[in-house]
Design a protein around this motif. Structure first.
Motif, PDB file in Angstrom:
ATOM      1  N   ARG A 152       0.838  -1.207   0.000  1.00  0.00           N
ATOM      2  CA  ARG A 152       0.000   0.000   0.000  1.00  0.00           C
ATOM      3  C   ARG A 152       0.875   1.261   0.000  1.00  0.00           C
ATOM      4  O   ARG A 152       0.615   2.223  -0.716  1.00  0.00           O
ATOM      5  N   PHE A 153       1.930   1.230   0.815  1.00  0.00           N
ATOM      6  CA  PHE A 153       2.871   2.351   0.928  1.00  0.00           C
ATOM      7  C   PHE A 153       3.440   2.710  -0.458  1.00  0.00           C
ATOM      8  O   PHE A 153       3.440   3.880  -0.854  1.00  0.00           O
ATOM      9  N   PHE A 154       3.895   1.690  -1.191  1.00  0.00           N
ATOM     10  CA  PHE A 154       4.493   1.970  -2.508  1.00  0.00           C
ATOM     11  C   PHE A 154       3.430   2.345  -3.548  1.00  0.00           C
ATOM     12  O   PHE A 154       3.680   3.205  -4.398  1.00  0.00           O
ATOM     13  N   ALA A 155       2.246   1.731  -3.449  1.00  0.00           N
ATOM     14  CA  ALA A 155       1.167   2.071  -4.394  1.00  0.00           C
ATOM     15  C   ALA A 155       0.809   3.550  -4.263  1.00  0.00           C
ATOM     16  O   ALA A 155       0.622   4.250  -5.268  1.00  0.00           O
ATOM     17  N   GLU A 156       0.741   4.027  -3.011  1.00  0.00           N
ATOM     18  CA  GLU A 156       0.408   5.443  -2.778  1.00  0.00           C
ATOM     19  C   GLU A 156       1.498   6.382  -3.293  1.00  0.00           C
ATOM     20  O   GLU A 156       1.244   7.544  -3.576  1.00  0.00           O
ATOM     21  N   LEU A 157       2.722   5.850  -3.396  1.00  0.00           N
ATOM     22  CA  LEU A 157       3.831   6.654  -3.924  1.00  0.00           C
ATOM     23  C   LEU A 157       4.030   6.424  -5.427  1.00  0.00           C
ATOM     24  O   LEU A 157       5.060   6.767  -5.996  1.00  0.00           O
ATOM     25  N   GLY A 158       3.028   5.791  -6.058  1.00  0.00           N
ATOM     26  CA  GLY A 158       3.052   5.635  -7.518  1.00  0.00           C
ATOM     27  C   GLY A 158       3.759   4.392  -8.030  1.00  0.00           C
ATOM     28  O   GLY A 158       4.097   4.316  -9.209  1.00  0.00           O
ATOM     29  N   VAL A 159       3.990   3.417  -7.139  1.00  0.00           N
ATOM     30  CA  VAL A 159       4.647   2.183  -7.591  1.00  0.00           C
ATOM     31  C   VAL A 159       3.762   0.975  -7.236  1.00  0.00           C
ATOM     32  O   VAL A 159       3.919   0.372  -6.172  1.00  0.00           O
ATOM     33  N   PRO A 160       2.826   0.613  -8.138  1.00  0.00           N
ATOM     34  CA  PRO A 160       2.029  -0.585  -7.888  1.00  0.00           C
ATOM     35  C   PRO A 160       2.896  -1.841  -7.977  1.00  0.00           C
ATOM     36  O   PRO A 160       3.939  -1.826  -8.654  1.00  0.00           O
ATOM     37  N   THR A 161       2.472  -2.902  -7.289  1.00  0.00           N
ATOM     38  CA  THR A 161       3.287  -4.127  -7.244  1.00  0.00           C
ATOM     39  C   THR A 161       2.491  -5.337  -7.741  1.00  0.00           C
ATOM     40  O   THR A 161       1.261  -5.314  -7.781  1.00  0.00           O
TER      41      THR A 161
ATOM     42  N   LYS B  34       5.398  -3.427 -10.462  1.00  0.00           N
ATOM     43  CA  LYS B  34       4.793  -3.785 -11.756  1.00  0.00           C
ATOM     44  C   LYS B  34       5.753  -3.443 -12.896  1.00  0.00           C
ATOM     45  O   LYS B  34       5.833  -4.126 -13.904  1.00  0.00           O
ATOM     46  N   SER B  35       6.523  -2.377 -12.698  1.00  0.00           N
ATOM     47  CA  SER B  35       7.475  -1.910 -13.731  1.00  0.00           C
ATOM     48  C   SER B  35       8.695  -2.817 -13.847  1.00  0.00           C
ATOM     49  O   SER B  35       9.474  -2.696 -14.780  1.00  0.00           O
ATOM     50  N   GLN B  36       8.890  -3.729 -12.839  1.00  0.00           N
ATOM     51  CA  GLN B  36      10.058  -4.624 -12.791  1.00  0.00           C
ATOM     52  C   GLN B  36      11.367  -3.855 -12.607  1.00  0.00           C
ATOM     53  O   GLN B  36      12.435  -4.298 -13.004  1.00  0.00           O
ATOM     54  N   LYS B  37      11.277  -2.652 -12.015  1.00  0.00           N
ATOM     55  CA  LYS B  37      12.487  -1.848 -11.800  1.00  0.00           C
ATOM     56  C   LYS B  37      12.669  -1.498 -10.330  1.00  0.00           C
ATOM     57  O   LYS B  37      11.844  -0.773  -9.751  1.00  0.00           O
ATOM     58  N   ALA B  38      13.770  -1.991  -9.743  1.00  0.00           N
ATOM     59  CA  ALA B  38      14.075  -1.663  -8.345  1.00  0.00           C
ATOM     60  C   ALA B  38      14.313  -0.163  -8.189  1.00  0.00           C
ATOM     61  O   ALA B  38      14.037   0.415  -7.131  1.00  0.00           O
ATOM     62  N   SER B  39      14.804   0.471  -9.255  1.00  0.00           N
ATOM     63  CA  SER B  39      15.088   1.917  -9.180  1.00  0.00           C
ATOM     64  C   SER B  39      13.809   2.720  -8.911  1.00  0.00           C
ATOM     65  O   SER B  39      13.848   3.793  -8.303  1.00  0.00           O
ATOM     66  N   ASP B  40      12.651   2.179  -9.314  1.00  0.00           N
ATOM     67  CA  ASP B  40      11.384   2.860  -9.029  1.00  0.00           C
ATOM     68  C   ASP B  40      11.092   2.887  -7.527  1.00  0.00           C
ATOM     69  O   ASP B  40      10.485   3.828  -7.014  1.00  0.00           O
ATOM     70  N   LEU B  41      11.530   1.832  -6.826  1.00  0.00           N
ATOM     71  CA  LEU B  41      11.349   1.790  -5.365  1.00  0.00           C
ATOM     72  C   LEU B  41      12.190   2.879  -4.703  1.00  0.00           C
ATOM     73  O   LEU B  41      11.726   3.561  -3.783  1.00  0.00           O
ATOM     74  N   VAL B  42      13.438   3.019  -5.194  1.00  0.00           N
ATOM     75  CA  VAL B  42      14.337   4.045  -4.628  1.00  0.00           C
ATOM     76  C   VAL B  42      13.737   5.428  -4.850  1.00  0.00           C
ATOM     77  O   VAL B  42      13.678   6.250  -3.929  1.00  0.00           O
ATOM     78  N   GLN B  43      13.264   5.677  -6.075  1.00  0.00           N
ATOM     79  CA  GLN B  43      12.689   6.998  -6.384  1.00  0.00           C
ATOM     80  C   GLN B  43      11.433   7.267  -5.547  1.00  0.00           C
ATOM     81  O   GLN B  43      11.207   8.395  -5.097  1.00  0.00           O
TER      82      GLN B  43
ATOM     83  N   PHE C 282       9.014  10.120  -0.838  1.00  0.00           N
ATOM     84  CA  PHE C 282       8.488  10.044   0.527  1.00  0.00           C
ATOM     85  C   PHE C 282       9.280  10.976   1.453  1.00  0.00           C
ATOM     86  O   PHE C 282       8.706  11.695   2.266  1.00  0.00           O
ATOM     87  N   LEU C 283      10.609  11.002   1.288  1.00  0.00           N
ATOM     88  CA  LEU C 283      11.451  11.874   2.124  1.00  0.00           C
ATOM     89  C   LEU C 283      11.168  13.347   1.842  1.00  0.00           C
ATOM     90  O   LEU C 283      11.104  14.163   2.757  1.00  0.00           O
TER      91      LEU C 283
END
Length: 416
Positions: free
Chosen positions: A88-97, A108-117, A122-123
């Protein structure tokens, strides 16, 4: 909040540190994140082969079971910030899983870099100040309470400090064991770090010829002094020194433990685990009928990846030049044994710096799991891999990082 606003310092900008910093800021604290690298989330960016295996879809009990040793320490943190909360945390930040095989959860994008961004967003959203290129050399403790940190000659004061420096694996990402030294200087006991999930070196000279070959849907077992110790099903990889990949990394805990005790340790691979002995024999008969006029070495293309054919032929003891229609039933049985029990002698584990996860770390008995605060030093908190908990592959370790980071951040940001 003005003057009364709590000042929180977070040391380490990996997944646990970023989560802790953002949650502390969301709880109302003034938060500064100190990261020694020139960018945040370096290790997060390479997780899951760069695809970002962010958590696992298993229920909480099963997640805890994936942490041999001190898993029960994580009950509180994971129940407070579950795998559903992470998604839910990542979905709200624009990264569905999405959920993949084995319950592994990826963007969903298959990119770990999207998690970092997403974490960086969030910061920004929570107002965390990020200072890069800052290496903390000491915690400042006075009267049994942490009062700040030293970065070289510079003193930074704080009401609370969260240590989230990572373990000692992948030093190129900044995890060089700094946190262990900081914790020890502050009086904490550190369980000696050792590789937990780590590739294995083997004696067989033919293995380097297979470098880069990945196998899917195989099973591998650890044999200690000839007795079955552990078994896993899934993917593995041959390397220039031995074997790696998800199932090998999970088995490595058992294998390295046996090696450290001086026991004979082997990995046995079943290339055809879905077939019973009768089904495998029928399959061989079918292939041999199809290629009856060929030499044995040219009859295995339907059965094995190209790179594996020569070693399997050699290990079966059947001459590669013999015509297929001359192979006896006994030889066929020997070939089936080779396919289902390809045995490798483990000689060593790869060094700590190549481990995906480090075992060992700050002793969990000295940390309150309800708050992640030190039981020895007031206002000092811990999060992530620095703590002596380590899980199997499959997204479990990142879940632990996010959960402990969440609890540490909220606790430090809301100090009563």
């Amino acid at each position: 909040m003005g003057e009364s606003q709590l000042k929180v310092l977070v040391v380490g900008g990996g997944p646990a540190g970023m989560m802790a910093a953002g949650q502390a800021a969301a709880a109302g604290a003034s938060v500064t994140l100190l990261e020694r690298n020139d960018r945040l989330g370096k290790k997060l960016a390479i997780t899951g082969k760069g695809r970002g295996n962010v958590t696992n879809d298993a229920d909480v009990e099963e997640i805890i079971a994936q942490f041999p040793g001190n898993g029960t320490f994580l009950y509180g943190p994971i129940y407070r910030f579950t795998n559903d909360d992470v998604r839910r945390f990542f979905a709200e930040l624009g990264v569905p899983t999405v959920v993949e095989r084995g319950g592994r959860v990826f963007p969903k994008s298959q990119k770990a870099s999207d998690l970092v961004q997403a974490m960086e967003r969030f910061l920004v959203k929570t107002g965390v100040r990020v200072q890069k290129g800052e290496r903390v050399t000491r915690l400042s403790v006075a009267g049994g309470s942490v009062v700040g940190v030293k970065c070289g000659e510079k003193e930074i004061t704080a009401d609370a400090v969260i240590l989230a420096t990572g373990g000692a694996s992948y030093p190129a990402t900044g995890s060089t064991g700094d946190g262990y030294r900081l914790a020890e200087k502050a009086g904490h006991a550190v369980v000696k770090p050792r590789p937990a999930l780590v590739p294995l070196e083997v004696a067989e000279k033919w293995v380097p010829e297979l470098t880069g070959l990945a196998l899917k849907n195989v099973s591998a077992r650890v044999l200690v002094e000839g007795r079955l110790a552990a078994e896993e099903f899934g993917e593995m990889l041959f390397t220039h020194y031995g074997v790696s990949g998800p199932i090998i990394l999970t088995l490595s805990r058992e294998a390295t433990g046996a090696l450290n005790r001086g026991k004979k340790t082997q990995i046995q691979i079943n290339l055809k685990p879905a077939l019973t002995p009768q089904q495998l024999d029928a399959r061989l008969v079918r292939d041999f009928d199809k290629y009856s006029r060929k030499q044995f070495k040219n009859s295995l293309d339907d059965l094995l990846p190209q790179k594996l054919i020569e070693p399997v032929v050699r290990l079966s003891g059947i001459s590669g030049d013999v015509p297929v229609n001359q192979i006896t039933k006994q030889q066929r049985i020997k070939l089936a044994e080779t396919l289902t029990a390809l045995t490798l002698n483990v000689t060593a584990m790869r060094p700590l710096r190549e481990a995906i996860v480090t075992a060992g770390g700050v002793n969990v008995k000295e940390i309150d799991p309800a708050t992640m605060e030190s039981k020895l030093v007031k206002n000092l908190y811990f999060a992530g891999e620095l703590i002596d908990v380590d899980g199997n592959t499959g997204g479990y370790n990142l879940q632990a990082a996010f959960s402990t980071g969440f609890v540490a951040g909220i606790s430090a940001g809301k100090q009563e």
